[in-house]
Write a protein that holds these residues in place. Sequence first.
Motif, mmCIF file in Angstrom:
data_model
loop_
_atom_site.group_PDB
_atom_site.id
_atom_site.type_symbol
_atom_site.label_atom_id
_atom_site.label_comp_id
_atom_site.label_asym_id
_atom_site.label_seq_id
_atom_site.Cartn_x
_atom_site.Cartn_y
_atom_site.Cartn_z
ATOM 1 N N GLU C 373 47.289 -2.838 -28.169
ATOM 2 C CA GLU C 373 48.596 -3.472 -28.071
ATOM 3 C C GLU C 373 49.525 -3.122 -29.214
ATOM 4 O O GLU C 373 50.713 -2.872 -29.025
ATOM 5 C CB GLU C 373 48.416 -5.001 -28.042
ATOM 6 N N LYS C 374 48.956 -3.131 -30.406
ATOM 7 C CA LYS C 374 49.778 -2.952 -31.607
ATOM 8 C C LYS C 374 50.436 -1.585 -31.683
ATOM 9 O O LYS C 374 51.344 -1.389 -32.466
ATOM 10 C CB LYS C 374 48.914 -3.161 -32.850
ATOM 11 N N PHE C 375 49.963 -0.634 -30.873
ATOM 12 C CA PHE C 375 50.539 0.700 -30.964
ATOM 13 C C PHE C 375 51.643 0.944 -29.947
ATOM 14 O O PHE C 375 52.276 1.990 -29.952
ATOM 15 C CB PHE C 375 49.477 1.765 -30.751
ATOM 16 N N LYS C 376 51.851 -0.035 -29.061
ATOM 17 C CA LYS C 376 52.864 0.175 -28.035
ATOM 18 C C LYS C 376 54.211 0.369 -28.711
ATOM 19 O O LYS C 376 54.622 -0.433 -29.533
ATOM 20 C CB LYS C 376 52.946 -1.037 -27.087
ATOM 21 N N GLY C 377 54.881 1.426 -28.328
ATOM 22 C CA GLY C 377 56.201 1.644 -28.890
ATOM 23 C C GLY C 377 56.217 2.615 -30.049
ATOM 24 O O GLY C 377 57.264 3.118 -30.431
ATOM 25 N N ILE C 378 55.077 2.893 -30.611
ATOM 26 C CA ILE C 378 55.056 3.860 -31.718
ATOM 27 C C ILE C 378 55.168 5.260 -31.124
ATOM 28 O O ILE C 378 54.496 5.602 -30.164
ATOM 29 C CB ILE C 378 53.764 3.746 -32.537
ATOM 30 N N ARG C 379 56.041 6.069 -31.716
ATOM 31 C CA ARG C 379 56.329 7.376 -31.119
ATOM 32 C C ARG C 379 55.283 8.408 -31.506
ATOM 33 O O ARG C 379 55.546 9.326 -32.275
ATOM 34 C CB ARG C 379 57.711 7.819 -31.567
ATOM 35 N N LEU C 380 54.091 8.222 -30.966
ATOM 36 C CA LEU C 380 53.006 9.127 -31.305
ATOM 37 C C LEU C 380 53.280 10.550 -30.836
ATOM 38 O O LEU C 380 52.713 11.498 -31.366
ATOM 39 C CB LEU C 380 51.693 8.622 -30.696
ATOM 40 N N ASP C 381 54.201 10.681 -29.856
ATOM 41 C CA ASP C 381 54.444 12.023 -29.334
ATOM 42 C C ASP C 381 55.017 12.952 -30.400
ATOM 43 O O ASP C 381 54.954 14.170 -30.267
ATOM 44 C CB ASP C 381 55.398 11.950 -28.142
ATOM 45 N N LEU C 382 55.578 12.372 -31.461
ATOM 46 C CA LEU C 382 56.127 13.231 -32.515
ATOM 47 C C LEU C 382 55.042 14.064 -33.176
ATOM 48 O O LEU C 382 55.314 15.099 -33.780
ATOM 49 C CB LEU C 382 56.846 12.384 -33.575
ATOM 50 N N PHE C 383 53.792 13.621 -33.086
ATOM 51 C CA PHE C 383 52.721 14.398 -33.710
ATOM 52 C C PHE C 383 52.275 15.552 -32.821
ATOM 53 O O PHE C 383 51.564 16.443 -33.268
ATOM 54 C CB PHE C 383 51.530 13.499 -34.042
ATOM 55 N N THR C 384 52.661 15.504 -31.554
ATOM 56 C CA THR C 384 52.249 16.600 -30.680
ATOM 57 C C THR C 384 53.421 17.502 -30.305
ATOM 58 O O THR C 384 53.282 18.695 -30.139
ATOM 59 C CB THR C 384 51.626 16.046 -29.377
#
Lengths: 288, 299, 443
Positions: C373-384
């Motif tokens: 839950e806590k990661f929802k909204g974090i723009r992890l796509d920036l790392f890929t």
Amino acid sequence: MKKFSFFESQRRVKIFLSIITYIILILGAGIVLLPFTWTFSTSLKPLEEAFKWPPSFIPSKFMWSNYSQALEKLDMIRCTGNTLIVTFSVLVGTLFSNSLAAFGFARLRSPWKDIIFSVVLATMMLPYQVTLIPLYMIYRDLRWLDTFKPLTVPAYFGNAFYIFLLRQFFLGIPKEYDEAALIDGCSYPRIYWNIILPMARPVLITVAIFSFMGSWNDLMGPLIILSSYEKHTLALRLAVFRQDAFSYALNFTILAAGSIMMTLPLIIIFFFAQKYFIRGVVVSGLKG
Amino acid sequence: MSYKRSDLMKHENRWFFIFILPWIIGFFSFQIGPMIYSFIMSLCNWEIISPPKFIGLENYKTFFTDPLIKQCFKVTFLFALMTIPTGIVLGILLALLMNQPVKGITIFRTIYYLPAVTSAVSAAILWIFVFDPQYGILNYLLKRYFNIQGPPWLGSETWALPALAIMSLWGIGGSMIIYLAALQSIPTQLYEAAEIDGANSIQKFFGITLPMLTPAIFFNLVMGIIGTLQTFTQAFVTTNGGPNNATLFYALYLYNNAFRYYRMGYASALAWMLLIIIFVITRVVFRTSNWVYYEAESR
Amino acid sequence: MLRKCLVGVLILVLSISTTLSFTPLASAKIKIRYAHWGSNPWIEARVKAFNASQDEVEVVFEPMAEYTTKMIVQLSAGTAPTVFSTGIWADLGTWMRKGVLKDLTPLIERDKKELDLSDVNPILLKICQVNKKYYAFPWEVCGVYSTWYNELLFKKSGLAIPPDNWTLNDFITYAQKLTKDVNGDGVPDQFGVSGLDAWWNVRTHAIAFKGAFMYNYDGTKFLGDSPKVKEALGIIYDLIHKYKVTPTRSTMQAIAATPGAGIALERGNLGMQIRDAAWTYFATIADPKVAQFNVLPPPVDPATGKYSPQDIAMTSLSISGSASKEETEAAWKFIKFFVSEAGTKAAYDAVGWLQRPPIHAKQNKYFLQPKEEKFKGIRLDLFTKLSYLYVCPENFAAVNLAPIQGQVLQPNWDKVFDGKMSVEEFLKTVTPQVNKLIQEGLK
């Protein structure tokens, strides 16, 4: 009249001194205990609170579950078992081998004594980092790796620190006892067993305490020698969970609980070992 | 007459070796081999995971020209000077205090021994909190009660070493027990005899207690020298030699060379140089140890 | 008396015998040891899944403390585990060059089809090679740095979240606006940036800001004379001393000891930090009332108008050089499973999220869709997404960088951080020393 007030003032001085003693003891204890109260409070906090800054001393919720989780996740019972096996084995070996050697250095004469004692001390002067690998290779060739043997067997063959310590104390025992026994036809082993050991009780307890605490907390030995997960000692298991930053953060409060549980037996043992710290055998005059 | 004496001496000599036999076996099994090996390695360039190359006394030459060695010695000896004398005095005072027949003294002894029983890693973490310049307890207390702005402790080039010294003195409980054991070993009859002779507390202390403590003091002095000159763990876990090598202990530099820089040969040379230094100092201490009083006449 | 002796002997014998361990019965399976630096739920899940998926090989997981020290000892004595984790920050370069790792090239060549390396960033594979031979196999992308920031602090300071093409000048402005004295005692306790006392962080920020790599592409020269390096270090110097957006050394001490101690994002007293994807784990322990994490791309270089070339690294697996043919095949089987979708999925299913992107772009979905839950909204796509930027020379270093960093770079940077040395002096002092050490290491 004068006599009465003299005893009164004597008693007053005594009470005053004991109050001062208490104050100093308690203040000092506060300083000494600070880091422990901190770990203890961390062990009872929920994980989010453990990282608050500035930190709080009193947990908002008392998470005793951290302790049961530590027992389960860190498999503390098995680790404690392993630690106990190693510690007891080392304890027996230490008391046995070092008291024998110290007796030799303290009570017997030999033209080689001083040279050998210098060598004994010299073994403590070489940092372990450079003997680690060759020693490891010896254990490898003996096929003792990933067993408890390298952690326990050397204890049966003496340790410079304890030999030196016991030698100092043995030298404090008057020689008259030995001489009287020799005249009576006692052999050296009997002098060792029946005279020196009983008189050296406080230092033997000290050696026992040091040895126990030392192996209980030892990290470097188990770390290098042991591989199998089931053989981990407490110190090693906690270190492994701290190694990775994520694991450390995730298990922060559980690890605090684990540390407390690991230290608790030592506190209890030390507390009860003090009973045997009573003054050594007092012998007035020499008996036959 | 002399025939009998030499027989007796041979007899004692034989028993001496019998008693130290376990140590001798252990020495030849586990100690001498690695020591010789490390000496040979000090004459080599050994990167651990590749075979060693013999280079003679190169490592020792480097030792004398390495600028960091000077810093190591400065740090290590300064630390030893800070901790050994204070450690001995503090240890004795604490033991005297712990020897009082005050109620609950067993609890206090346990409390004061506690630090010696904590693992170095846990202790280091706790102390880093205590020493934190902004939120740590130490500077907080200094400000509140003494109105002093505490220094940055572990982050300061001048205060990092004293901070480590304080950390090390916190573990004084270990030597306290040794003094305690020594105090407990003093036969009460000595004090009784002194009282009959009309001695007061000060005379009893300097006449009986202190002399009877000298074997323990000597032990802690020698072990203090051998131990503090090899200090490693505290610096390794807290400051890692910094800031700017202000806490670069000799043993830490040795460790770095051995396991971080893959220069085990040089590290071995460092180890042997340290052994020689410690050995010489210890020898001097032993030679000048006439102040130690051993009840037994023969030494 | 005799009885006491007997009891004593009995105790002695018992205590010795309890330390004797029994040898387990030989089994039909091949058992191989796999070591990693500490416990790790993702790896443990993969090990479990692998062992469950077939009957020929059993992998015994060995979490280690003091990993490099113990591995070095074991590699030297020939008792290393068959397969173990390796990585740039775990001395991979040195181990590769000293020949203690098995050459994986024939295995990779043989199983090329199965491995399907078409969606793997070739830089990752290049790092695992020395003289065109593979000594490690990558499984995780790390060292891909972006700017983590605390959204809550931005909101509290009335700042709008920067757009993706924010520049270095914006970074500096935001850092200044985020540095403030919150509790009114005259000393700032909230900071824009942190960690600039450690050389590794300095290097990371220098690369993020200006693409200022410290070494040339094959790691044989220290670029202390490069104007880019000078400029980047100058900017960092200004951040510390001119704009004063970082905590001074006196407030930094606690960070190294405990995760998230002192000035840190999850404490709610730090605005931004340039870190890699694994920083997500702090999101799991942060109090949402003080810190809410998200990611921005690295700031654009105002001089070029584009993102600078960035850094990349990887975590990998290697096989011990002294492993037998049988063990090597068994370990290779394990490695293939580890990086396959089955392996990644097992890790994802067990933990609910991945720390870092896997090497196969096809498997990115597991990284980009955390269940947590806590990661929802974090723009992890920036790392890929920005993988085309990632270049990474420092990991090609031809020599062991530990002495260079420990003996030259860090102590001298300590002086710069404390304001006792300028950037010009720093570069003038360290460049010849570092290059000398590199030359010595190359011999």
